[in-house]
Design an enzyme around this catalytic site. Structure first.
Site, PDB file in Angstrom:
ATOM      1  N   ASP A  14       8.222   0.659  -0.110  1.00  0.00           N
ATOM      2  CA  ASP A  14       7.278   0.955   0.952  1.00  0.00           C
ATOM      3  C   ASP A  14       7.655   0.080   2.155  1.00  0.00           C
ATOM      4  O   ASP A  14       8.369  -0.916   2.013  1.00  0.00           O
ATOM      5  CB  ASP A  14       5.868   0.643   0.465  1.00  0.00           C
ATOM      6  CG  ASP A  14       4.832   0.764   1.554  1.00  0.00           C
ATOM      7  OD1 ASP A  14       4.755   1.829   2.182  1.00  0.00           O
ATOM      8  OD2 ASP A  14       4.098  -0.222   1.775  1.00  0.00           O
ATOM      9  N   ASP A  16       5.225  -0.716   5.461  1.00  0.00           N
ATOM     10  CA  ASP A  16       4.134  -1.529   6.007  1.00  0.00           C
ATOM     11  C   ASP A  16       3.431  -2.321   4.913  1.00  0.00           C
ATOM     12  O   ASP A  16       2.959  -1.752   3.928  1.00  0.00           O
ATOM     13  CB  ASP A  16       3.137  -0.637   6.740  1.00  0.00           C
ATOM     14  CG  ASP A  16       3.745  -0.019   7.986  1.00  0.00           C
ATOM     15  OD1 ASP A  16       4.214  -0.774   8.841  1.00  0.00           O
ATOM     16  OD2 ASP A  16       3.757   1.220   8.092  1.00  0.00           O
TER      17      ASP A  16
END
Length: 220
Positions: A14, A16
């Site tokens: 991922d 953020d």
């Protein structure tokens, strides 16, 4: 502290909250949106992480027509892409990404390509050769589509992949994909990842003798 060792054929990352700290921008943009719609901004911020914007809006305003959410999502993406003030790497991310050079890995993010370009650039992190962005999927996390697509593009089975995530939606998506999940940061531990770390300084990446990836993780 407990040390855990995991082996994988590929890592799915991922962006953020996991390798890029964009919380300052997210908070500015979503507080403004919440206030415009008469919502409690603090409560809204509890559900924004991990999902695409339209999916977050659907959670917060369940009776609202979805086409309005998609319109607001487009504006939100433009605002977030233009705002990189305070975007920095998560501690340990530069060394972590450098260690992954030449090893199978992909970015799997709810951001679109423009936003992922802006934030990875602002954080000074290399963009993986394989990335799955908002344009690549038909469903937002917590749906596992993005992680399954990332594994497929890298050419590995889900069971051979380890996901790095920070949010409830992302951890749920990784588990639904049948993958092991390393939770990163203050939000992650509450959502039962397989292993949880404060940041990426706690993760050591090495090439395994069989060509895979060896992760040595200091939990906490």
């Amino acid at each position: 502290m407990t040390t855990t060792t995991l082996t994988a054929r590929a890592l799915l990352l991922d962006m953020d909250g996991t390798i890029v700290n964009s919380d300052a921008v997210v908070e500015r943009c979503w507080r403004r949106w919440a206030e415009e719609h008469g919502l409690d901004a603090d409560e809204a911020l509890k559900v924004v992480h991990g999902r695409q914007g339209y999916a977050t809006m659907a959670v917060l305003l369940p009776d609202r027509p979805m086409e309005l959410n998609h319109e607001d999502n487009r504006r939100m993406l433009e605002a977030e892409t233009a705002d990189i003030d305070g975007v920095v790497p998560v501690p340990g991310a530069p060394a972590f990404m450098a260690a992954l050079a030449g090893l199978p890995h992909a970015l799997v993010t709810s951001a679109d390509r423009a936003l992922s370009d802006a934030r990875m650039g602002a954080a000074g992190l290399p963009m993986p050769a394989v990335r799955v962005t908002a344009e690549s999927v038909g469903a937002s996390k917590p749906d596992p589509e993005g992680f399954l697509k990332g594994a497929a593009e890298l050419g590995f089975d889900a069971r051979d992949c380890v996901v790095f995530e920070d949010s409830e939606a992302g951890i749920t998506a990784g588990k639904a994909a049948g993958m092991r999940v390393v939770g990163v940061g203050p939000r992650a531990a509450a959502h039962a990842p397989d292993v949880a770390v404060a940041d990426l300084t706690r993760v050591r990446v090495q090439a395994a003798p069989d060509g895979g990836i060896l992760l040595t993780i200091t939990e906490g």
